[in-house]
Design an enzyme around this catalytic site. Structure first.
Site, PDB file in Angstrom:
ATOM      1  CG  ASN A  44      12.679  18.615  -2.032  1.00 39.26           C
ATOM      2  OD1 ASN A  44      13.118  18.569  -1.024  1.00 39.26           O
ATOM      3  ND2 ASN A  44      13.326  18.905  -3.222  1.00 39.26           N
ATOM      4  NE  ARG A  63      14.149  22.515  -2.513  1.00 38.55           N
ATOM      5  CZ  ARG A  63      14.703  23.635  -2.699  1.00 38.55           C
ATOM      6  NH1 ARG A  63      14.175  24.782  -2.128  1.00 38.55           N
ATOM      7  NH2 ARG A  63      15.681  23.642  -3.197  1.00 38.55           N
ATOM      8  CG  ASP A  94      19.413  23.713   0.937  1.00 39.27           C
ATOM      9  OD1 ASP A  94      18.746  24.222   0.804  1.00 39.27           O
ATOM     10  OD2 ASP A  94      19.384  22.486   1.340  1.00 39.27           O
ATOM     11  CB  THR A  95      25.209  23.486   4.314  1.00 39.87           C
ATOM     12  OG1 THR A  95      24.353  23.664   4.998  1.00 39.87           O
ATOM     13  CG2 THR A  95      26.460  23.815   5.029  1.00 39.87           C
ATOM     14  CB  ALA A  96      27.132  21.743  -0.350  1.00 39.25           C
ATOM     15  NE  ARG A  97      22.131  24.035  -4.688  1.00 42.86           N
ATOM     16  CZ  ARG A  97      20.734  23.495  -4.737  1.00 42.86           C
ATOM     17  NH1 ARG A  97      19.664  23.897  -3.664  1.00 42.86           N
ATOM     18  NH2 ARG A  97      20.452  22.775  -5.805  1.00 42.86           N
ATOM     19  CG  ASP A 129      12.994  20.082   6.007  1.00 45.31           C
ATOM     20  OD1 ASP A 129      13.906  19.848   6.662  1.00 45.31           O
ATOM     21  OD2 ASP A 129      12.899  20.911   5.204  1.00 45.31           O
ATOM     22  CB  VAL A 157      16.651  12.263  -1.382  1.00 44.85           C
ATOM     23  CG1 VAL A 157      17.137  13.422  -2.100  1.00 44.85           C
ATOM     24  CG2 VAL A 157      17.765  11.485  -0.482  1.00 44.85           C
ATOM     25  CB  SER A 188      19.254  14.831   1.925  1.00 44.72           C
ATOM     26  OG  SER A 188      18.017  15.481   1.217  1.00 44.72           O
ATOM     27  CG  HIS A 199      34.506  25.517   9.065  1.00 42.78           C
ATOM     28  ND1 HIS A 199      34.618  24.309   8.740  1.00 42.78           N
ATOM     29  CD2 HIS A 199      35.768  25.934   8.775  1.00 42.78           C
ATOM     30  CE1 HIS A 199      35.625  23.912   8.291  1.00 42.78           C
ATOM     31  NE2 HIS A 199      36.749  25.006   8.368  1.00 42.78           N
TER      32      HIS A 199
HETATM   33  N1  NAD Z   1      16.502  16.925  -1.139  1.00 43.61           N
HETATM   34  C1  NAD Z   1      16.955  17.640  -2.174  1.00 43.61           C
HETATM   35  O1  NAD Z   1      17.963  18.338  -1.704  1.00 43.61           O
HETATM   36  C2  NAD Z   1      16.496  17.384  -3.546  1.00 43.61           C
HETATM   37  C3  NAD Z   1      17.068  18.030  -4.584  1.00 43.61           C
HETATM   38  C4  NAD Z   1      16.711  17.585  -5.958  1.00 43.61           C
HETATM   39  C5  NAD Z   1      15.522  16.805  -5.919  1.00 43.61           C
HETATM   40  N2  NAD Z   1      14.647  16.457  -4.962  1.00 43.61           N
HETATM   41  C6  NAD Z   1      13.640  15.627  -5.141  1.00 43.61           C
HETATM   42  O2  NAD Z   1      13.797  14.068  -5.155  1.00 43.61           O
HETATM   43  C7  NAD Z   1      12.703  13.797  -5.937  1.00 43.61           C
HETATM   44  C8  NAD Z   1      12.895  12.827  -7.047  1.00 43.61           C
HETATM   45  O3  NAD Z   1      13.430  14.030  -8.137  1.00 43.61           O
HETATM   46  P1  NAD Z   1      13.717  13.381  -9.548  1.00 43.61           P
HETATM   47  O4  NAD Z   1      14.228  14.714 -10.409  1.00 43.61           O
HETATM   48  O5  NAD Z   1      14.722  12.191  -9.639  1.00 43.61           O
HETATM   49  O6  NAD Z   1      12.309  13.001 -10.157  1.00 43.61           O
HETATM   50  P2  NAD Z   1      12.133  12.104 -11.325  1.00 43.61           P
HETATM   51  O7  NAD Z   1      10.643  12.148 -11.802  1.00 43.61           O
HETATM   52  O8  NAD Z   1      13.184  12.006 -12.250  1.00 43.61           O
HETATM   53  O9  NAD Z   1      12.166  10.578 -10.794  1.00 43.61           O
HETATM   54  C9  NAD Z   1      11.362  10.235  -9.889  1.00 43.61           C
HETATM   55  C10 NAD Z   1      11.224   8.581  -9.855  1.00 43.61           C
HETATM   56  O10 NAD Z   1      10.637   8.132  -8.462  1.00 43.61           O
HETATM   57  C11 NAD Z   1       9.731   6.809  -9.276  1.00 43.61           C
HETATM   58  N3  NAD Z   1       8.584   6.742  -8.423  1.00 43.61           N
HETATM   59  C12 NAD Z   1       7.209   7.234  -8.297  1.00 43.61           C
HETATM   60  N4  NAD Z   1       6.562   6.751  -7.486  1.00 43.61           N
HETATM   61  C13 NAD Z   1       7.243   5.656  -6.953  1.00 43.61           C
HETATM   62  C14 NAD Z   1       6.778   4.823  -6.147  1.00 43.61           C
HETATM   63  N5  NAD Z   1       5.546   4.646  -5.506  1.00 43.61           N
HETATM   64  N6  NAD Z   1       7.782   3.504  -5.805  1.00 43.61           N
HETATM   65  C15 NAD Z   1       9.059   3.995  -6.451  1.00 43.61           C
HETATM   66  N7  NAD Z   1       9.373   4.759  -7.388  1.00 43.61           N
HETATM   67  C16 NAD Z   1       8.496   5.728  -7.500  1.00 43.61           C
HETATM   68  C17 NAD Z   1       9.275   7.533 -10.782  1.00 43.61           C
HETATM   69  O11 NAD Z   1       9.180   6.166 -11.643  1.00 43.61           O
HETATM   70  C18 NAD Z   1      10.703   7.983 -11.213  1.00 43.61           C
HETATM   71  O12 NAD Z   1      11.657   7.357 -11.563  1.00 43.61           O
HETATM   72  C19 NAD Z   1      11.637  14.721  -6.095  1.00 43.61           C
HETATM   73  O13 NAD Z   1      10.851  14.936  -4.864  1.00 43.61           O
HETATM   74  C20 NAD Z   1      12.636  15.881  -6.014  1.00 43.61           C
HETATM   75  O14 NAD Z   1      11.997  17.350  -5.534  1.00 43.61           O
HETATM   76  C21 NAD Z   1      15.355  16.669  -3.623  1.00 43.61           C
END
Ligand code: NAD
Length: 314
Positions: free
Chosen positions: A121, A89, A149-152, A124, A119, A144, A169
């Site tokens: 990555n 990440r 991870d806690t749910a997992r 943090d 959300v 988020s 818990h």
């Molecule tokens: N926090 C978590 O637990 C968690 C879990 C899974 C994924 N993620 C993260 O979520 C993010 C998205 O993952 P994904 O699988 O949906 O990726 P994805 O590539 O399917 O989607 C990303 C989207 O962001 C859009 N985008 C890019 N730049 C942009 C901008 N400047 N303005 C508006 N939209 C823009 C793209 O067009 C695309 O539709 C990643 O950073 C991924 O690592 C976080």
């Protein structure tokens, strides 16, 4: 004045569209705005989601642009690159900080009252970046974090013990990533100490089992990405849970990523710890008791994240 039932999702990829779908099922929103640099993608997702509305509850789901954020109470940010197989990440940091430098000023241009829920990555670091770039009160900008991870962890413990995961818990805290840790010292099943409960179920070898479960939690995103290219349903359910908690002002305790303000000695850095979440975002950060070993791991996690956060010079 914000409309408490209006939310937006910025970034309509796997995570954004699944999150919108999960939020739509909650029934607590009356309007959802979808924003993506790829306008067609946002429009297509809005159409597809809207066709499911006769099976849920009436609301408006539409593609939009930043001025449409004006009266949103909650803005979920899922825009950005996702992990490829073999990427951590933290490898995503520069690509996604650059995207946040474009998005965050646009958000605050139209709305300084909404809760920003990050959300993307590394969550943090991006929550920290969103706090700095927006200048909003820190309780209003949350990540988020380790809610997923806690749910997992709860799911895997539930399977291990043959028990409803909602009765387990336990928390994963620290980085949403490779340095996260499980707080085993406080883990319990409805008040019964975890080790004791394991014994009641005929499980011994606590250390070995807990280590295996922790590793499965920590590495599950890698495994899912290897098998299907991305993770999105679990995180979508987690975000919908946080979103509901904010909109309904539930004051639930969730391990969201938040600025620690000196907790456990960690200053000006976002990491996950259990926090009370409600209409104003993070209302209270809880200092749960950690064993000496857990505290050490937490601080190691903080050092890793702190070095990256400082290098961004935000
Ligand atoms: N926090 C978590 O637990 C968690 C879990 C899974 C994924 N993620 C993260 O979520 C993010 C998205 O993952 P994904 O699988 O949906 O990726 P994805 O590539 O399917 O989607 C990303 C989207 O962001 C859009 N985008 C890019 N730049 C942009 C901008 N400047 N303005 C508006 N939209 C823009 C793209 O067009 C695309 O539709 C990643 O950073 C991924 O690592 C976080």
């Amino acid at each position: 004045m914000v409309n408490i039932q209006k939310a937006a999702v910025i970034g309509c990829g796997f995570v954004g569209s699944s999150t919108a779908f999960a939020m739509m099922q909650t029934g607590v929103f009356s309007e959802l705005v979808l924003i993506d640099v790829n306008r067609d993608k946002a429009e297509g997702e809005a159409m597809d989601l809207s066709h499911g509305l006769p099976f849920t509850r009436p609301m408006k789901i539409h593609a939009g642009d930043y001025p449409d954020l004006k009266d949103c109470a909650l803005i979920v940010i899922t825009a950005g690159a996702n992990q490829k197989p073999d990427e951590t990440r933290l490898d995503l940091v520069h690509k996604n900080v650059a995207i946040f430098k474009a998005i965050i000023p646009e958000i605050v241009r139209y709305n300084r009252e909404a809760i920003l829920l990050v959300v993307s990555n590394p969550v943090d670091i991006l929550t920290y970046a969103a706090q700095k770039l927006s200048g909003l009160p820190k309780n209003q900008v949350i990540g988020s974090g380790t809610v997923l991870d806690t749910a997992r962890l709860k799911y895997l413990l539930g399977e291990h013990l043959g028990i409803d995961s909602r009765s387990v818990h336990a928390f994963i805290i620290g980085e949403h990533g490779d340095s996260e840790l499980a707080v085993w010292s406080g883990a319990n099943v409805s008040g019964v100490d975890l080790d004791h409960f394991c014994e009641l179920c005929g499980h011994t070898r606590h250390r070995e089992n807990m280590e295996r479960i922790y590793q499965d939690v920590r590495d599950s995103a890698y495994e899912i990405i290897e098998k299907k290219g991305a993770t999105y349903y679990g995180i979508a359910a987690a975000v919908a849970r946080i979103a509901q908690c904010i909109v309904r002002d539930e004051h639930s305790v969730l391990p969201v990523s938040t600025n620690l303000h000196g907790l456990y000695g960690v200053k000006d850095l976002c990491m996950s710890v259990p926090a009370v979440v409600g209409r104003h975002g993070v209302e209270k950060v809880l200092e749960i008791e950690l064993s000496a070993e857990e505290r050490e791991e937490f601080l190691r996690s903080a050092v890793t994240l702190g070095e990256i956060a400082q290098s961004l010079k935000l």
